[in-house]
Scaffold this motif. Structure first.
Motif, PDB file in Angstrom:
ATOM      1  N   GLY A 410       0.789  -1.216   0.000  1.00 24.77           N
ATOM      2  CA  GLY A 410       0.000   0.000   0.000  1.00 24.77           C
ATOM      3  C   GLY A 410       0.823   1.268   0.000  1.00 24.77           C
ATOM      4  N   TRP A 411       1.991   1.237   0.662  1.00 26.78           N
ATOM      5  CA  TRP A 411       2.832   2.437   0.693  1.00 26.78           C
ATOM      6  C   TRP A 411       3.323   2.767  -0.720  1.00 26.78           C
ATOM      7  CZ3 TRP A 411       1.769   4.478   5.023  1.00 26.78           C
ATOM      8  CH2 TRP A 411       1.593   3.702   6.161  1.00 26.78           C
ATOM      9  N   HIS A 412       3.744   1.728  -1.439  1.00 28.11           N
ATOM     10  CA  HIS A 412       4.186   1.938  -2.816  1.00 28.11           C
ATOM     11  C   HIS A 412       3.047   2.497  -3.656  1.00 28.11           C
ATOM     12  CE1 HIS A 412       4.845   0.363  -7.021  1.00 28.11           C
ATOM     13  NE2 HIS A 412       5.957   1.048  -6.821  1.00 28.11           N
ATOM     14  N   ALA A 413       1.851   1.916  -3.524  1.00 27.29           N
ATOM     15  CA  ALA A 413       0.700   2.386  -4.285  1.00 27.29           C
ATOM     16  C   ALA A 413       0.373   3.837  -3.951  1.00 27.29           C
ATOM     17  CB  ALA A 413      -0.512   1.492  -4.015  1.00 27.29           C
ATOM     18  N   SER A 414       0.495   4.187  -2.660  1.00 29.61           N
ATOM     19  CA  SER A 414       0.187   5.561  -2.256  1.00 29.61           C
ATOM     20  C   SER A 414       1.136   6.561  -2.896  1.00 29.61           C
ATOM     21  CB  SER A 414       0.250   5.682  -0.728  1.00 29.61           C
ATOM     22  OG  SER A 414      -0.706   4.856  -0.104  1.00 29.61           O
ATOM     23  N   PHE A 415       2.425   6.239  -2.908  1.00 28.46           N
ATOM     24  CA  PHE A 415       3.402   7.142  -3.519  1.00 28.46           C
ATOM     25  C   PHE A 415       3.229   7.209  -5.036  1.00 28.46           C
ATOM     26  CE2 PHE A 415       6.125   6.185   0.351  1.00 28.46           C
ATOM     27  CZ  PHE A 415       5.867   7.418   0.939  1.00 28.46           C
ATOM     28  N   VAL A 416       2.819   6.057  -5.639  1.00 29.15           N
ATOM     29  CA  VAL A 416       2.539   6.058  -7.077  1.00 29.15           C
ATOM     30  C   VAL A 416       1.378   6.995  -7.373  1.00 29.15           C
ATOM     31  CG1 VAL A 416       1.635   4.660  -8.974  1.00 29.15           C
ATOM     32  CG2 VAL A 416       3.482   3.766  -7.552  1.00 29.15           C
ATOM     33  N   MET A 417       0.353   6.937  -6.535  1.00 36.27           N
ATOM     34  CA  MET A 417      -0.852   7.707  -6.805  1.00 36.27           C
ATOM     35  C   MET A 417      -0.650   9.214  -6.680  1.00 36.27           C
ATOM     36  SD  MET A 417      -2.917   5.615  -7.901  1.00 36.27           S
ATOM     37  CE  MET A 417      -3.462   3.923  -7.883  1.00 36.27           C
ATOM     38  N   VAL A 418       0.340   9.638  -5.926  1.00 30.97           N
ATOM     39  CA  VAL A 418       0.622  11.079  -5.848  1.00 30.97           C
ATOM     40  C   VAL A 418       1.804  11.448  -6.742  1.00 30.97           C
ATOM     41  CG1 VAL A 418      -0.346  11.338  -3.543  1.00 30.97           C
ATOM     42  CG2 VAL A 418       2.092  10.829  -3.786  1.00 30.97           C
ATOM     43  N   GLU A 419       2.200  10.495  -7.602  1.00 30.27           N
ATOM     44  CA  GLU A 419       3.217  10.721  -8.623  1.00 30.27           C
ATOM     45  C   GLU A 419       4.580  11.092  -8.066  1.00 30.27           C
ATOM     46  OE1 GLU A 419       1.780  13.340 -11.654  1.00 30.27           O
ATOM     47  OE2 GLU A 419       0.188  11.971 -12.252  1.00 30.27           O
ATOM     48  N   LEU A 420       4.877  10.607  -6.852  1.00 26.49           N
ATOM     49  CA  LEU A 420       6.231  10.767  -6.321  1.00 26.49           C
ATOM     50  C   LEU A 420       7.161   9.710  -6.910  1.00 26.49           C
ATOM     51  CD1 LEU A 420       5.482  11.560  -2.576  1.00 26.49           C
ATOM     52  CD2 LEU A 420       6.201  13.143  -4.374  1.00 26.49           C
ATOM     53  N   ILE A 421       6.589   8.554  -7.241  1.00 26.25           N
ATOM     54  CA  ILE A 421       7.335   7.507  -7.937  1.00 26.25           C
ATOM     55  C   ILE A 421       6.406   6.927  -8.995  1.00 26.25           C
ATOM     56  CG2 ILE A 421       8.777   6.934  -5.954  1.00 26.25           C
ATOM     57  CD1 ILE A 421       6.977   4.527  -5.449  1.00 26.25           C
ATOM     58  N   SER A 422       6.961   6.097  -9.855  1.00 21.95           N
ATOM     59  CA  SER A 422       6.147   5.452 -10.883  1.00 21.95           C
ATOM     60  C   SER A 422       5.803   4.040 -10.448  1.00 21.95           C
ATOM     61  CB  SER A 422       6.896   5.416 -12.213  1.00 21.95           C
ATOM     62  OG  SER A 422       8.058   4.614 -12.085  1.00 21.95           O
ATOM     63  N   ALA A 423       4.827   3.461 -11.130  1.00 25.27           N
ATOM     64  CA  ALA A 423       4.488   2.070 -10.882  1.00 25.27           C
ATOM     65  C   ALA A 423       5.592   1.163 -11.427  1.00 25.27           C
ATOM     66  CB  ALA A 423       3.151   1.739 -11.548  1.00 25.27           C
ATOM     67  N   LYS A 424       5.487  -0.104 -11.107  1.00 31.97           N
ATOM     68  CA  LYS A 424       6.432  -1.087 -11.616  1.00 31.97           C
ATOM     69  C   LYS A 424       6.029  -1.465 -13.038  1.00 31.97           C
ATOM     70  CE  LYS A 424       9.772  -4.190 -11.096  1.00 31.97           C
ATOM     71  NZ  LYS A 424      11.165  -3.820 -10.825  1.00 31.97           N
ATOM     72  N   HIS A 425       6.700  -0.897 -14.026  1.00 31.99           N
ATOM     73  CA  HIS A 425       6.352  -1.172 -15.417  1.00 31.99           C
ATOM     74  C   HIS A 425       6.666  -2.623 -15.760  1.00 31.99           C
ATOM     75  CE1 HIS A 425       7.255   3.350 -15.866  1.00 31.99           C
ATOM     76  NE2 HIS A 425       5.951   3.186 -15.783  1.00 31.99           N
ATOM     77  N   ILE A 426       5.676  -3.315 -16.329  1.00 38.21           N
ATOM     78  CA  ILE A 426       5.861  -4.718 -16.692  1.00 38.21           C
ATOM     79  C   ILE A 426       5.885  -4.895 -18.205  1.00 38.21           C
ATOM     80  CG2 ILE A 426       4.869  -7.039 -16.539  1.00 38.21           C
ATOM     81  CD1 ILE A 426       3.761  -6.291 -13.802  1.00 38.21           C
ATOM     82  N   ALA A 427       4.901  -4.377 -18.916  1.00 38.96           N
ATOM     83  CA  ALA A 427       4.866  -4.563 -20.371  1.00 38.96           C
ATOM     84  C   ALA A 427       3.781  -3.691 -20.977  1.00 38.96           C
ATOM     85  CB  ALA A 427       4.602  -6.032 -20.715  1.00 38.96           C
ATOM     86  N   GLN A 428       3.829  -3.542 -22.298  1.00 39.90           N
ATOM     87  CA  GLN A 428       2.711  -3.073 -23.106  1.00 39.90           C
ATOM     88  C   GLN A 428       2.292  -4.242 -23.980  1.00 39.90           C
ATOM     89  OE1 GLN A 428       4.384   0.472 -25.024  1.00 39.90           O
ATOM     90  NE2 GLN A 428       2.823   1.716 -24.028  1.00 39.90           N
ATOM     91  N   ALA A 429       0.983  -4.452 -24.119  1.00 43.64           N
ATOM     92  CA  ALA A 429       0.533  -5.656 -24.808  1.00 43.64           C
ATOM     93  C   ALA A 429      -0.749  -5.413 -25.576  1.00 43.64           C
ATOM     94  CB  ALA A 429       0.329  -6.784 -23.799  1.00 43.64           C
ATOM     95  N   SER A 430      -0.888  -6.150 -26.683  1.00 43.58           N
ATOM     96  CA  SER A 430      -2.129  -6.116 -27.456  1.00 43.58           C
ATOM     97  C   SER A 430      -3.065  -7.242 -27.034  1.00 43.58           C
ATOM     98  CB  SER A 430      -1.827  -6.235 -28.951  1.00 43.58           C
ATOM     99  OG  SER A 430      -1.173  -7.463 -29.236  1.00 43.58           O
TER     100      SER A 430
END
Length: 480
Positions: A410-430
């Motif tokens: 939840g702490w990671h998600a909270s910081f992601v949501m206020v744009e202090l850090i980014s999410a863990k990018h996994i992929a772009q997919a069709s």
């Protein structure tokens, strides 16, 4: 920080306060919109309104023909510049539904405002629009012009907007074009679809002026395309699951056999399908959403508006262990160990490719819009060098790709949501395929566009989730 995401000004939080958004939505831009002039722009001739109403009530497009045949010579038979219908969800927006409905009826006509508790979008498509098409075939030029020019407004949350968009897709499947574009009056809690197309994130305080401005924007706003995504869910027959209304039973889904699976397939399976426009997620965030959803249903007096919903949701997430699990039990139990395999198809590629899920991730989100969780952008605006390094392209709502990212605790998600850090990018997919099986936990939690469910898992046979883009894109009007 998981990636060199370009945060811009970190002080600019993606979601503005409700007060600021409300003031900006009030129409304080120097534009005065005359009520009567707006009404002339929107209101259909009376015989057409009554013809559509009769056809919908009797569920027969031909029921409106008598209105056309009985119209008088002096009756106005000219189509308005921008004929419009509005669907309103009276349960959205707290207690504003009834008064908003009355206001909308004053700005056009009673017959052009549909209460979703009385008239469903598919009834409008199959009978109301079909009535206009029938009259057009009889030589009614007014009906023909009205059918070609008509636009649709939806007063509700993201789920309501998606419902209407999905029903309008039926027109493309049947070759009944043009498909009316859709504008939005935000009445929900998150309103991410509304935010993405610049209709605002909340129902404004000075709503009477704002509604006039919204309708005016809907007559002039440019139309944009939006990808939609089909979720196919396959599980062993007899699995005791209570799915949301967005997933319907189907006999047509066949599992792609081109990917290795764990063990054998069961002799009989149950399959369900549904469409989403914003996101699909699996893991801890869906579990929190599921718990909140049932809490709100059991105690509706606690959540009587968007602000109350957000406060309760935030508090509820703190009680579910997303923040404090590392201190109380094995973190792995809150992870995604039930996912055996994840495969994706990259853009312009027909082969499935395995993707490793980071062990730290507790929720996986496949995102279509730029807005998630009430206006946040967890994918971020990435630098060109980073995009090139990861093989990504700049995200767009009509690029045929989903952005897949992970949220840790939840702490990671909270910081992601206020744009202090980014999410863990996994992929772009069709396309995406997940294979899930029971293990340490007997259930998995999933959600699509805010509709969560608890998915029971078998230890003997896998449950599969496939996500593929729909062949037809939806049309959405930009609010600015």
């Amino acid at each position: 920080m998981d990636s060199p995401a370009m945060t811009g000004d970190t002080n600019k939080i993606a979601v503005r306060s409700s007060i600021v958004e409300s003031l900006r939505g009030c129409g304080f831009s120097g534009i005065r919109i005359d009520k009567e002039e707006l009404k002339k722009q929107l209101t259909m001739p009376q015989y057409l309104r009554f013809a559509m109403r009769d056809s919908i009530r009797l569920q027969d497009p031909a029921a409106g023909e008598s209105r056309y045949l009985r119209r008088t010579d002096d009756e106005d038979a000219t189509a308005p510049p921008c004929p419009m219908v509005v669907f309103i969800n009276p349960r959205s927006g707290g207690r504003h539904g009834p008064v908003l409905k009355e206001r909308l009826q004053q700005l056009m006509s009673e017959e052009q405002v549909f209460d979703l508790s009385d008239v469903k979008p598919h009834e409008f498509v199959r009978h109301g629009l079909a009535c206009l098409e029938l009259l057009s075939s009889l030589g009614d030029s007014c009906a023909k012009d009205t059918r070609e020019r008509i636009r649709v407004m939806v007063a509700g949350g993201d789920g309501t907007v998606g419902w209407v968009l999905g029903c309008l897709t039926e027109l493309r499947i049947q070759g009944r074009e043009p498909v009316p574009p859709v504008g939005i009056i935000p009445l929900g809690t998150g309103n991410d679809l509304s935010r993405s197309f610049r209709w605002g994130g909340s129902f404004p305080f000075a709503w009477k002026a704002a509604i006039k401005k919204s309708l005016y924007r809907a007559t002039t706003g440019p139309v944009h395309r939006l990808d939609s995504w089909r979720v196919s869910l396959s599980m062993p027959e007899g699995t005791p699951v209570n799915l949301p209304h967005c997933l319907k039973h189907t006999e047509e889904f066949t599992l792609d056999q081109g990917v290795e699976i764990e063990g054998e397939l069961p002799e009989k399976v149950a399959s369900y399908e549904g469409v989403f426009y914003n996101y699909f997620s699996i893991g801890m965030d869906a579990q929190v959403a599921y718990g909140f959803h049932h809490l709100r249903n059991d105690k509706p007096y606690l959540a009587n508006g968007p602000i109350a919903n957000k406060i309760i949701y935030s508090g509820y997430s703190c009680t579910q262990g997303w923040f404090f699990t590392p201190c109380t039990s094995d973190p792995g139990l809150r992870g995604l160990r039930n996912i055996l395999r994840m495969h994706i198809k990259r853009v312009n590629c027909s082969e499935w490719e395995p993707v490793t899920i980071p062990t730290s991730v507790r929720a996986i989100v496949a995102l279509n819009l730029h807005s998630y969780g009430s206006g946040r952008n967890p994918w971020g605006k990435l630098k060109p060098k980073y995009l090139e390094k990861r093989g990504f392209v700049e995200a767009d709502v009509a690029d045929g790709l989903l952005e897949i990212f992970g949220l840790k605790q939840g702490w990671h998600a909270s910081f992601v949501m206020v744009e202090l850090i980014s999410a863990k990018h996994i992929a772009q997919a069709s396309a995406i395929r997940l294979e899930v099986r029971g293990g340490a936990w007997k259930n998995s939690y999933m959600q699509m566009d805010g509709e969560p469910w608890k998915q029971p898992l078998s230890k003997d046979f896998s449950t599969f989730v496939e996500i593929k883009r729909e062949p037809f894109q939806s049309l959405v009007i930009s609010g600015k």
